[in-house]
Design an enzyme around this catalytic site. Structure first.
Site, mmCIF file in Angstrom:
data_model
loop_
_atom_site.group_PDB
_atom_site.id
_atom_site.type_symbol
_atom_site.label_atom_id
_atom_site.label_comp_id
_atom_site.label_asym_id
_atom_site.label_seq_id
_atom_site.Cartn_x
_atom_site.Cartn_y
_atom_site.Cartn_z
ATOM 1 N N TYR A 1 0.892 -1.120 0.017
ATOM 2 C CA TYR A 1 0.151 0.054 -0.058
ATOM 3 C C TYR A 1 0.770 1.212 -0.048
ATOM 4 C CZ TYR A 1 -4.253 2.436 1.581
ATOM 5 O OH TYR A 1 -5.370 3.443 1.443
ATOM 6 N N ARG B 1 -6.018 10.244 -10.774
ATOM 7 C CA ARG B 1 -5.661 10.822 -9.608
ATOM 8 C C ARG B 1 -5.001 9.799 -8.684
ATOM 9 N NH1 ARG B 1 -5.873 9.950 -5.006
ATOM 10 N NH2 ARG B 1 -7.637 10.733 -3.970
ATOM 11 N N LYS C 1 -5.760 -2.055 -2.654
ATOM 12 C CA LYS C 1 -7.053 -1.761 -1.940
ATOM 13 C C LYS C 1 -7.813 -2.913 -1.358
ATOM 14 C CE LYS C 1 -7.099 2.947 -1.512
ATOM 15 N NZ LYS C 1 -7.207 3.869 -0.339
ATOM 16 N N GLU D 1 -12.379 4.869 -6.833
ATOM 17 C CA GLU D 1 -11.163 5.065 -6.040
ATOM 18 C C GLU D 1 -10.047 6.006 -6.966
ATOM 19 O OE1 GLU D 1 -10.182 3.695 -2.657
ATOM 20 O OE2 GLU D 1 -8.725 5.265 -2.925
ATOM 21 N N ASP D 2 -9.478 6.984 -6.457
ATOM 22 C CA ASP D 2 -8.712 7.704 -7.221
ATOM 23 C C ASP D 2 -9.216 8.244 -8.673
ATOM 24 O OD1 ASP D 2 -7.219 7.525 -4.900
ATOM 25 O OD2 ASP D 2 -5.623 6.522 -5.807
ATOM 26 N N ASP E 1 -14.085 6.102 -1.884
ATOM 27 C CA ASP E 1 -13.107 6.030 -0.647
ATOM 28 C C ASP E 1 -12.227 7.282 -0.301
ATOM 29 O OD1 ASP E 1 -11.631 4.528 1.350
ATOM 30 O OD2 ASP E 1 -10.011 4.263 -0.223
ATOM 31 N N ASP E 2 -12.090 7.876 -1.325
ATOM 32 C CA ASP E 2 -11.337 9.486 -1.084
ATOM 33 C C ASP E 2 -12.273 10.342 -0.501
ATOM 34 O OD1 ASP E 2 -8.527 8.412 -2.520
ATOM 35 O OD2 ASP E 2 -10.020 7.970 -4.205
ATOM 36 N N ASN F 1 -0.674 11.418 0.028
ATOM 37 C CA ASN F 1 0.177 10.259 0.019
ATOM 38 C C ASN F 1 0.873 10.230 -1.666
ATOM 39 O OD1 ASN F 1 -0.914 9.197 2.150
ATOM 40 N ND2 ASN F 1 -2.663 8.630 1.464
ATOM 41 N N ASN G 1 -5.274 6.983 7.583
ATOM 42 C CA ASN G 1 -5.328 6.780 6.155
ATOM 43 C C ASN G 1 -6.685 5.712 6.012
ATOM 44 O OD1 ASN G 1 -5.188 4.875 3.790
ATOM 45 N ND2 ASN G 1 -3.231 6.115 3.675
HETATM 46 N N1 LIG Z 1 -4.667 9.654 4.044
HETATM 47 C C1 LIG Z 1 -5.831 9.410 3.275
HETATM 48 O O1 LIG Z 1 -6.534 8.464 3.670
HETATM 49 C C2 LIG Z 1 -6.002 10.142 1.848
HETATM 50 C C3 LIG Z 1 -5.062 10.955 1.220
HETATM 51 N N2 LIG Z 1 -5.427 11.428 0.238
HETATM 52 C C4 LIG Z 1 -4.585 12.348 -0.427
HETATM 53 O O2 LIG Z 1 -4.742 13.611 -0.598
HETATM 54 C C5 LIG Z 1 -4.398 14.270 -1.713
HETATM 55 C C6 LIG Z 1 -5.285 15.122 -2.405
HETATM 56 O O3 LIG Z 1 -6.623 13.829 -2.974
HETATM 57 P P1 LIG Z 1 -7.815 14.585 -3.452
HETATM 58 O O4 LIG Z 1 -8.615 15.549 -2.484
HETATM 59 O O5 LIG Z 1 -8.513 13.559 -3.924
HETATM 60 O O6 LIG Z 1 -7.403 15.430 -4.801
HETATM 61 P P2 LIG Z 1 -8.030 16.527 -5.616
HETATM 62 O O7 LIG Z 1 -7.404 16.681 -6.728
HETATM 63 O O8 LIG Z 1 -9.258 16.407 -5.490
HETATM 64 O O9 LIG Z 1 -7.832 17.965 -4.339
HETATM 65 C C7 LIG Z 1 -6.295 18.737 -4.415
HETATM 66 C C8 LIG Z 1 -6.758 19.981 -3.623
HETATM 67 O O10 LIG Z 1 -5.391 20.465 -3.498
HETATM 68 C C9 LIG Z 1 -5.361 21.725 -4.118
HETATM 69 N N3 LIG Z 1 -4.059 22.140 -4.223
HETATM 70 C C10 LIG Z 1 -3.053 21.725 -5.324
HETATM 71 N N4 LIG Z 1 -1.910 22.356 -5.194
HETATM 72 C C11 LIG Z 1 -2.217 23.298 -4.179
HETATM 73 C C12 LIG Z 1 -1.171 24.069 -3.616
HETATM 74 N N5 LIG Z 1 0.097 24.104 -4.165
HETATM 75 N N6 LIG Z 1 -1.491 24.838 -2.656
HETATM 76 C C13 LIG Z 1 -2.879 24.872 -1.986
HETATM 77 N N7 LIG Z 1 -3.646 23.787 -2.688
HETATM 78 C C14 LIG Z 1 -3.346 23.157 -3.738
HETATM 79 C C15 LIG Z 1 -6.181 21.848 -5.382
HETATM 80 O O11 LIG Z 1 -6.585 22.975 -5.750
HETATM 81 P P3 LIG Z 1 -7.416 23.556 -7.000
HETATM 82 O O12 LIG Z 1 -8.680 23.021 -6.717
HETATM 83 O O13 LIG Z 1 -7.360 24.998 -6.835
HETATM 84 O O14 LIG Z 1 -6.812 22.813 -8.162
HETATM 85 C C16 LIG Z 1 -7.406 20.788 -4.872
HETATM 86 O O15 LIG Z 1 -8.297 21.706 -4.218
HETATM 87 C C17 LIG Z 1 -3.773 13.296 -2.558
HETATM 88 O O16 LIG Z 1 -2.120 13.447 -2.209
HETATM 89 C C18 LIG Z 1 -3.934 11.902 -1.950
HETATM 90 O O17 LIG Z 1 -3.093 11.023 -1.939
HETATM 91 C C19 LIG Z 1 -6.587 11.277 -0.485
HETATM 92 C C20 LIG Z 1 -7.612 10.463 0.007
HETATM 93 C C21 LIG Z 1 -7.192 9.680 1.305
HETATM 94 C C1 LIG Z 2 -5.329 6.748 0.598
HETATM 95 C C2 LIG Z 2 -6.027 7.093 -0.434
HETATM 96 O O1 LIG Z 2 -6.817 6.804 -0.931
HETATM 97 C C3 LIG Z 2 -5.215 8.242 -1.587
HETATM 98 O O2 LIG Z 2 -4.254 8.544 -1.153
HETATM 99 O O3 LIG Z 2 -5.769 8.456 -2.195
HETATM 100 MG MG LIG Z 3 -7.303 6.941 -2.742
#
Ligand SMILES: NC(=O)C1=CN([C@@H]2O[C@H](COP(=O)(O)OP(=O)(O)OC[C@H]3O[C@@H](n4cnc5c(N)ncnc54)[C@H](OP(=O)(O)O)[C@@H]3O)[C@@H](O)[C@H]2O)C=CC1
Ligand SMILES: CC(=O)C(=O)O
Ligand SMILES: [Mg+2]
Length: 576
Positions: free
Chosen positions: A124, A177, A195, A267-268, A290-291, A432, A476
């Protein structure tokens, strides 16, 4: 009745259409046979390697195909863990684990369950991220099911090619993504595979009931398009109608083939599709993102536990997110929902305690017109601010959550600012893999003089600061989706409801003990995850029954025991 309508319920007799097939219709030539001899050794589901007994070697034509020695499953595990620890390159460990899964499935799961803390970062995050980036080069045998634009009009038939019929959980990605690594196209397959291996190891869903799927609509990743080893379609991503028609055909085929009660986990996907797919299919299918939802449930659990350390109620705190996408707005929504339920305050008022920053700065009222729909509820009255530091200094949050996908954005100044007005700043760096984490555990503890309540999406080692050992929690979604899915499966739930996510959060938060708090942990360690998953499953199932969404009747009295009794265990079976 049209043949389409007859198929609609799924799980009906002649599910594969053999009886109705005309000469022009192609059907899958199914055959069921008992594996023996050479074939048995190459069947990962049944292979036991040197653990086959003398009697089994006689009965199953294995004489001569194995060396004379015997090894118990425990000895096999010891040997493989020893070998695994010789690899210094994480990707080599990943490849070794995938090879094992393809060779001897029960041994793979035994290793993963017994050594979860050590092997989770291998199968993972973070290693799975690198594996996806290099998937084409390390590709050996196909895993999961690939559905591409070429399969348009034939997706039902593609699903029928999968050898298992009783599917309970599908994890599907379109690869746009992948973690914080962006568009990895068809190579995102590592994610559904990873997953689902956690669904089995952590949540006890049988491997044969799990189906990883990648939908290949192309990729906009030029590096991959120019990579001779790339395994996907060499074209730019399909969008708009072409994309949605393929997804619609897929979702329809899933229901036709597997019925109402298969859980499809998105997912993603990139956020421009993820929210719309969830909104559309949550009305008609058993779907879960999941996200958006799983992450929200886990982070809310972490916050509920953190309250025991920092004091106050959810409503007493102020939240600031860096990143306003799936994870950020998903978490924000669930916090507001929980706050609203507990304080009996309208959800709009609860939202005012939560602020988000995206790539353009703080989300404020004056930006509302230009914002994507999922950001709009968070556009509060405030002067526009460009940077995170300005937002931190102005809003003075008690909780800072990173969901930006961009590494090292919680700078020294940001963390110091958090520590200047909070005795115990809550800091979650959720992005991540590790290289994309908003800060490291060491940064968080050092810059806050050891006062931060810290958790991250990918694991960090404990940090010693000022003579005290701080153990960072891993926030996570892997804590929730396996138990959540098990709860859905055992209750026969037909839809996912937000209250089931809240139930999962509360169940997880309850598992954090004083001993964990003493180490600075706000999540229980993964070592006990199967018990945790059974408890989450029980609470989720109980909520499904309460909401009238459960179809498996009568309701078992003791849902924890029932969940445990349904969980897959990887010990070898004896063959007659
Ligand atoms: N720990 C966990 O369980 C999980 C972790 N994640 C992680 O979260 C991260 C984001 O995932 P997700 O929400 O799906 O992605 P998205 O693409 O949906 O969202 C990313 C967000 O970050 C913003 N962003 C990008 N660059 C910057 C920056 N330099 N400064 C400020 N804001 C910024 C984007 O802005 P804009 O909208 O303006 O483009 C957007 O709003 C990933 O790395 C993923 O691995 C996700 C799910 C679960
Ligand atoms: C953990 C997870 O689902 C992600 O980083 O997208
Ligand atoms: Mg994910």
């Amino acid at each position: 009745m049209s043949s389409e309508m007859e198929m609609a319920g799924g799980g009906v007799e002649d599910a594969y259409g053999e009886d109705r097939a005309t000469e022009e219709q192609l059907v899958t030539p199914w055959s069921f046979s008992v594996a023996s001899g050479y074939t048995l050794l190459r069947d990962p589901r049944h292979n036991k390697g040197l653990a086959f007994s003398e009697a089994e070697r006689d009965a199953h034509y294995l004489r001569g195909l194995l060396p004379p020695a015997h090894a118990s499953q425990e000895l096999q595990e010891k040997k493989i863990m020893h070998n695994m620890r010789q690899y210094t390159v994480p990707l080599h460990r990943y490849i070794a684990m995938m090879d094992l899964q393809e060779r001897n499935e029960r041994l793979f799961y035994k290793l993963l369950i017994d050594n979860v803390q050590e092997l989770l970062p291998v199968v993972y995050t973070p290693t799975v991220g690198e594996a996806c980036q290099k998937y084409g080069s390390i590709y050996r045998r196909p895993q999961g099911l690939y559905i591409s634009l070429k399969d348009k009009g034939k997706i039902l038939e593609v699903l029928k090619n999968w050898p298992e019929r009783s599917i309970q959980v599908i994890v599907v990605t379109d690869g746009e993504r992948i973690l914080g690594l962006g568009d990895l196209g068809c190579q995102g397959m590592g994610i559904p595979v990873g997953k689902l291996s956690l669904y089995t190891a952590l949540g006890g869903v049988r491997p044969s009931a799990c189906l990883p799927i990648t939908i290949d609509v192309g990729t906009n990743n030029e590096t991959l398009l120019n990579d001779e080893f790339y395994i996907g379609l060499r074209q730019k991503r399909a969008t708009g109608q072409e994309y949605h028609e393929l997804l619609e055909e897929f979702m329809t085929a899933v229901k036709q083939n597997y019925g109402e009660k298969v859980l499809t986990q998105f997912e993603d996907f990139a956020n421009h599709n993820a929210f719309d797919l969830l909104a559309k299919y949550s009305k008609s299918h058993l779907v879960f993102n999941d996200d958006i939802q799983g992450t929200a449930s886990v982070v809310l659990a972490g916050l509920l536990a953190a309250l025991k350390v920092v004091g106050g109620t959810l409503a007493d705190h102020t939240y600031l997110f860096l990143g306003a996408g799936e994870a950020g707005t998903g978490i924000a929504d669930l916090i507001a929902l929980e706050m609203s339920k507990h304080t009996e305050t309208p959800i709009d008022d609860c939202r005012k305690k939560i602020w988000l920053v995206d790539s353009k700065g703080l989300i404020v009222e004056s930006r509302k017109e230009s914002l994507q729909h999922f950001k709009q509820p968070w556009a509060h009255e405030h002067d526009p601010l460009k940077t995170l530091l300005e937002a931190v200094e102005s809003i003075k949050p008690t909780v800072l959550i990173g969901t930006s996908g961009v590494g090292r954005t919680f700078t020294k100044e940001v963390v110091e600012a958090m520590a200047s007005f909070n005795e115990k700043p809550v800091i979650f760096a959720l992005s991540n893999p590790t290289s994309h984490s908003e800060c490291t555990a060491e940064d968080a503890y050092t810059w806050s003089q050891g006062r931060a309540v810290f958790a991250s999406g990918s694991p960090f080692d404990p940090v010693e600061y000022d003579g005290k050992l701080h153990v960072p929690g891993q926030s996570n979604n892997a804590y929730v989706f396996p138990g959540f899915g098990l709860g859905v499966v055992i209750s026969g739930a037909i839809r996912v409801h937000d209250d089931m996510l809240l139930a999962a959060s509360e169940a997880l938060a309850e598992q954090v003990t004083d001993e964990h708090f003493a180490k600075g942990l706000i999540f229980p360690p993964f070592t006990n995850i199967r018990t945790i998953s059974a408890r989450i499953a029980a609470k989720v199932a109980a909520k499904a029954y309460e909401l009238g969404l459960a179809s498996r009747l009568p309701r078992p009295d003791d849902l924890v025991k029932y969940a445990q009794s349904c969980m897959y265990t990887p010990t070898y079976r004896s063959y007659r």
